[in-house]
Enzyme design. Structure first.
Site, PDB file in Angstrom:
ATOM      1  N   ASN A 207      80.719 -62.447 -66.817  1.00  0.00           N
ATOM      2  CA  ASN A 207      81.134 -63.456 -67.795  1.00  0.00           C
ATOM      3  C   ASN A 207      82.056 -64.468 -67.131  1.00  0.00           C
ATOM      4  O   ASN A 207      82.384 -64.339 -65.956  1.00  0.00           O
ATOM      5  CB  ASN A 207      81.785 -62.798 -69.019  1.00  0.00           C
ATOM      6  CG  ASN A 207      83.050 -62.066 -68.650  1.00  0.00           C
ATOM      7  OD1 ASN A 207      84.043 -62.678 -68.265  1.00  0.00           O
ATOM      8  ND2 ASN A 207      83.008 -60.733 -68.749  1.00  0.00           N
ATOM      9  N   LYS A 286      66.953 -53.255 -55.081  1.00  0.00           N
ATOM     10  CA  LYS A 286      66.731 -54.561 -55.701  1.00  0.00           C
ATOM     11  C   LYS A 286      65.429 -54.547 -56.511  1.00  0.00           C
ATOM     12  O   LYS A 286      64.395 -54.108 -55.998  1.00  0.00           O
ATOM     13  CB  LYS A 286      66.666 -55.630 -54.617  1.00  0.00           C
ATOM     14  CG  LYS A 286      66.579 -57.035 -55.175  1.00  0.00           C
ATOM     15  CD  LYS A 286      66.488 -58.065 -54.082  1.00  0.00           C
ATOM     16  CE  LYS A 286      66.205 -59.422 -54.705  1.00  0.00           C
ATOM     17  NZ  LYS A 286      65.807 -60.421 -53.735  1.00  0.00           N
ATOM     18  N   LYS A 338      89.763 -57.714 -85.928  1.00  0.00           N
ATOM     19  CA  LYS A 338      89.831 -57.031 -84.623  1.00  0.00           C
ATOM     20  C   LYS A 338      91.111 -56.219 -84.466  1.00  0.00           C
ATOM     21  O   LYS A 338      91.080 -55.083 -84.010  1.00  0.00           O
ATOM     22  CB  LYS A 338      89.726 -58.069 -83.491  1.00  0.00           C
ATOM     23  CG  LYS A 338      89.390 -57.445 -82.169  1.00  0.00           C
ATOM     24  CD  LYS A 338      88.837 -58.439 -81.191  1.00  0.00           C
ATOM     25  CE  LYS A 338      87.422 -58.846 -81.580  1.00  0.00           C
ATOM     26  NZ  LYS A 338      86.860 -59.846 -80.676  1.00  0.00           N
TER      27      LYS A 338
END
Ligand code: C5P
Length: 402
Positions: A207, A286, A338
């Site tokens: 991210n 991979k 939250k």
């Protein structure tokens, strides 16, 4: 009161004639003071005056063998709890902003790990010049504090911004910049950065978190005297002075590091952007598209990661736990839900859709959301200032109930 050590770097401006008064104000406040000066500065204030007031010799040359023999410039840099450059000329600001070290004052600024406070003093046009303004901005971004310059009559005959702040104001600001050591009894655990969840041998899910907010919290906590452990997901940022850093990659590694450090921690600040999902079966090797049919898409099955914040809140004891929330919409309502769900003492919510805030920005506009639902909205501030505000709140929570 514990005696703190202030090193003053005097540079060559007319305002240097006020440094003796500054030394006296700082000494009266109980600090130990030493001075270093540039060769130009001694045209405005004599080393003998400064030596008499501080009781310490004043070094003016970077590589003078006799001066280096008495106390070398690195030892001076190490000695300081605060480095105060006053007056700071436009030339010195430029050197500090760019990391030049061709005189004693700028070399000490590079070598010291102490916080830096500067008191600029110069002609109004030099101060307003975009080059100087950009240098000042660059220094501020790096956490350097400024006091002044004030507006008024200037020694050069002009009127305007450029006067060095008054010595008593500089002395008071120095007291603040030294840090209050208000967290000296605490062990602060900070998580920072964005986790990486392995897809295969070369790929990961990640991210956009830069880690800047968490590094700022770690840095400020160390400045306040805490023992600081920074559990950092991959980040290009340098470890702040006085901080122990543990590098991790995935949410699971972060969880393990946090749980290991948790028992001795008194404050936990979870700024990390932890992945909520990870590939259920990461490949050892991979993945190759040749292994799939020509036009086939690919399904990646994801599973939940552990919620570290919720987990540590279950056994919070008298520890203060702060969570973060990055939201792109419906900020306050989501933050209230939250904090109730996670059970932390304070939730710092930021709107990542706003420009100049959130990911990779040097600034952050946050809301502090409290368990009962109250909300404090802060303006957009440098992340270092958000960190300071956050730790002010943490200190209040740490105060024993009256
Ligand atoms: O649930 P959400 O990701 O929005 O919550 C954000 C807060 O929870 C942050 O403080 C983050 O560090 C923490 N968190 C965590 N473990 C997760 C996800 C988030 O500790 N798996």
């Amino acid at each position: 009161m514990e005696q703190r050590r202030i090193l003053i770097g005097v540079t060559g401006g007319i305002a240097a004639y006020k440094v003796p008064e500054l030394v006296r104000d700082l000494s009266r406040a109980g600090h130990a003071v030493r001075c270093v000066a540039t060769p130009e500065a001694v045209s405005f204030v004599t080393p003998l005056v400064l030596q008499t007031l501080t009781g310490e010799p004043v070094r003016t040359a970077l590589l003078d063998p006799a001066e280096e023999g008495a106390i070398d410039h690195i030892a001076l840099a190490d000695w300081a709890d605060l480095y105060l450059v006053a007056p700071a000329t436009a030339n010195t600001l430029a050197k500090l902003a760019h990391g030049l070290a061709d005189d004693l004052v700028s070399a000490v600024a590079l070598a010291t790990r102490a916080p830096l406070l500067v008191a600029p003093a110069m002609n109004v046009n030099m101060w307003r010049h975009p080059a100087t303004q950009q240098n000042a901005e660059r220094l501020r971004e790096r956490g350097v504090r400024f006091v002044g310059p004030d507006a008024g009559e200037l020694a050069c005959g002009w009127e305007g911004e450029g006067r060095m702040a008054e010595p008593e104001v500089i002395a008071a600001t120095a007291g603040l910049a030294l840090g209050s050591r208000t967290l000296a009894a605490d062990v602060v655990l900070v998580t920072a950065g964005g986790t990486r969840e392995r897809v295969d041998a070369v790929r990961f899910l990640g991210n956009r978190s830069s880690g800047k907010m968490g590094f700022a919290v770690a840095s400020e906590a160390a400045r306040r005297g805490a023992a600081v452990v920074l559990v950092a997901a991959p980040s290009a940022l340098a470890t702040p002075p006085g901080v122990r850093r543990i590098d991790v990659e995935s949410a699971e590694e972060m969880r393990e590091a946090v749980l290991r450090e948790l028992p001795v921690s008194t404050v936990v600040v979870m700024t990390a952007a932890v992945a909520d999902f990870r590939p259920a079966a990461p490949a050892e090797r991979k993945l190759k598209k040749e292994d799939l049919a020509e036009s086939a898409g690919m399904m990646l099955e994801l599973e939940r990661t552990p919620d570290i914040l919720a987990e540590i809140c279950k056994e919070k004891a008298d520890r203060v736990v702060v969570g973060f929330a990055a939201e792109s919409h419906d900020l306050v309502a989501a933050a209230r839900r939250k904090i109730a769900r996670k059970g932390c003492d304070l939730l710092v919510a930021n709107d990542i859709s706003a420009s100049g805030s959130g990911f990779d920005s040097d600034e952050n506009a946050v809301h502090f959301v409290w368990p009962a639902g109250e909300v404090e909205e802060l303006p957009s501030l440098p992340k270092s200032e958000v960190a300071a505000q956050l730790l002010d709140r943490v200190e209040k929570l740490r105060e024993p109930a009256a």
